[in-house]
Design an enzyme around this catalytic site. Structure first.
Site, mmCIF file in Angstrom:
data_model
loop_
_atom_site.group_PDB
_atom_site.id
_atom_site.type_symbol
_atom_site.label_atom_id
_atom_site.label_comp_id
_atom_site.label_asym_id
_atom_site.label_seq_id
_atom_site.Cartn_x
_atom_site.Cartn_y
_atom_site.Cartn_z
ATOM 1 N N GLU A 239 -83.137 -18.747 -28.686
ATOM 2 C CA GLU A 239 -82.503 -17.432 -28.873
ATOM 3 C C GLU A 239 -83.591 -16.422 -28.584
ATOM 4 O O GLU A 239 -84.569 -16.332 -29.312
ATOM 5 C CB GLU A 239 -81.956 -17.313 -30.296
ATOM 6 C CG GLU A 239 -81.123 -16.063 -30.507
ATOM 7 C CD GLU A 239 -81.884 -14.971 -31.227
ATOM 8 O OE1 GLU A 239 -82.303 -14.016 -30.526
ATOM 9 O OE2 GLU A 239 -82.076 -15.056 -32.437
ATOM 10 N N CYS A 276 -83.276 -8.942 -33.804
ATOM 11 C CA CYS A 276 -82.874 -9.308 -32.443
ATOM 12 C C CYS A 276 -81.563 -8.643 -32.049
ATOM 13 O O CYS A 276 -81.245 -8.551 -30.864
ATOM 14 C CB CYS A 276 -82.765 -10.824 -32.315
ATOM 15 S SG CYS A 276 -81.775 -11.594 -33.603
#
Length: 501
Positions: A239, A276
């Site tokens: 990720e 994020c």
């Protein structure tokens, strides 16, 4: 996030000795069949024991983490609860049998051609390496979502600790190991090690069957390439970076200008912009007053702690790169300093470009994630320019729309485009905050992630499984999950019909 290019200089992060790494891998290999042989329900009970241990020691863990990260007691306490909830939730999902995809198609001699009996399920991959994330010292770290998912799937975990919070990692790992042992998990089910070189060595080891990573594009891509270049490549679930654009329609801006301005300012500065899912780009209908209103919301923003000096230095470099981009204007110039304890801290920075054309000319620069409390306003001319801007977007974790009265049908093509670009499409909210549910999707097309997966939510478990089908197998040779009487009481599909849901 965890960027190999911005970790401490060589030697600053202790390297677990090669001999100890070998012992940990051997133990993980020996544990793999034993841990996989635990029923899903038994593994769930073990994960509950780990969750209980974390919550019982929450105050101690939070105190250590706060000293290392400066993230504050309130946030860190909530993060421990989230981490415990992930462990319990992933365990419960495994106990239901859903991730193992048990499917039975009985033989049909009358079919043309005759059909054999097929029984399919998913089995654990084996030892998994997890690279802990830096921005969440609990939820994406030692006992975080990747570790919880791999353990629920039946895979031992070799955890590469993040250098940003070493004492927090060591303390958490000790609690995890103690809880696993007390609950009956085999030795080698979980181990922590440290060091950049050790992390690469474990990734290259042929006994390691998959890896998971949360961090930057640069660091994740380097590891992904190593995993793919092995003589026997392995899955690498990364990720990575994301700019998480937000599109505001003219109707939305007319209806709730002040609310949108305040919400955007609060979202991109939350946690010093070190999420994020931070909305890094706001696509705004051309409106100078709206731009100034957003800037006014950002200017009073106080400095907040950055996670580490290397992350702060990486943030400084990105600010310089964005500042030098042609056509970029600094609306709010933030600061990047240190507090009395020498911890880096940053106040918000807000950039703008006046037109879609200027943005597109500098897109290679401006579409790179800037990990910290900064964002970019891009003014567009309705109705077509928003689509041009989104089309230039690379893969993203999220795309958000703020809509108003009458936007429904006219937005459909833009929403379809967003679906191609992102893993999660939001409406009239903000992307920061990721609910841990079965329907969650935390991933997206590259560079948001290295494969079509989610690293948050129940389906994260399925990354660490692979399918196996048995054809015309004698009943006594079938795994328990595939037996006719369903002794494990798993959810399964038999001849097209779901049972046990």
């Amino acid at each position: 996030m965890n960027d190999l290019s911005t970790t401490p200089p060589h030697g600053a992060e202790p390297e677990t000795p090669a001999g100890e790494i070998e012992s940990l891998i051997v133990q993980a290999v020996e544990a793999a069949p034993l841990w996989a042989a635990h029923t899903p329900q038994a593994r769930a009970a073990v994960l509950v024991a780990v969750a209980d241990a974390l919550e019982a020691n929450s105050e101690h863990l939070v105190a250590i983490a706060d000293r290392e990260t400066g993230l504050g007691v309130a946030r860190l306490s909530g993060e421990v609860k989230r981490t415990a909830g992930q462990l319990r939730g992933y365990g419960a999902y495994a106990a239901s049998g859903a991730p193992f995809g048990v499917t039975i198609d009985h033989a049909d001699p009358a079919a043309a051609p005759p059909r054999p009996e097929l029984r399919r399920h998913q089995v654990p991959l084996g030892p998994v390496e997890v690279f802990a994330g830096g921005n969440f010292p609990f939820a994406f770290s030692v006992a975080g979502t990747d570790t919880a998912a791999a353990l629920a799937a039946g895979c031992p975990v070799l955890l590469k600790a993040h250098p940003g919070h070493p004492r927090t990692s060591a303390t958490t790992a000790a609690l995890v190991r103690e809880a696993l042992a007390a609950a009956g998990a085999p030795l080698g089910t979980f181990a922590l090690f440290t060091g950049r070189e050790a992390g690469v060595a474990v990734l290259r080891d042929p006994r390691v069957r998959a890896a998971a990573f949360t961090g930057s594009v640069r660091g994740g891509r380097a590891l992904f390439d190593i995993a793919a270049a092995r003589p026997v490549p392995i899955p690498f679930f990364g990720e990575l970076g994301s700019v998480n654009p937000v599109v505001v329609t003219p109707a939305a801006l007319a209806e709730r200008r002040a609310e949108i301005a305040a919400g955007f300012a609060g979202s991109f500065t939350l946690g010093a912009g070190q999420f994020c899912t931070k909305p890094g780009i706001l696509l705004l209908p051309r409106d100078p007053l709206a731009v100034e209103e957003i800037a006014a919301q950002v200017r009073p923003g106080a400095a907040a702690a950055m996670l580490s000096a290397p992350i702060a230095e990486g943030y400084r470099r990105r600010l310089d790169e964005v500042t030098r981009a042609t056509g970029t204007r600094t609306l709010v110039e933030g600061t990047l300093t240190t507090d009395g304890d020498g911890r880096p801290q940053a106040s918000p920075t807000l950039f703008s470009v006046a037109s879609a054309e200027e943005f597109l000319r500098e897109a290679d620069n401006l579409l790179e994630e800037c990990f910290g409390p900064s964002a970019l306003l891009v003014q567009y001319d309705p109705p077509d320019e928003a689509a041009r801007l989104l089309d230039r977007l690379e893969g993203s974790l999220t795309v958000t729309f703020h809509t108003g009265e009458g936007d429904g049908e006219t937005l459909a093509p833009l929403v379809h485009l967003a679906q191609q670009k992102a893993g999660r499409v939001l409406f009239n909210g903000w992307p920061t905050g990721v609910a841990v549910t079965r329907a969650q999707q935390h991933g997206g097309p590259y560079p948001a992630a290295t494969s079509p997966h989610t690293s948050v939510g129940a389906y994260a478990v399925e990354r660490f499984l692979r399918p196996v089908a048995y054809q015309d197998a004698p009943p006594e040779l079938l795994p328990a999950a595939l037996r006719e009487d369903n002794p494990l009481q798993l959810v399964r599909t038999v001849d097209g019909k779901t049972e046990g849901a």
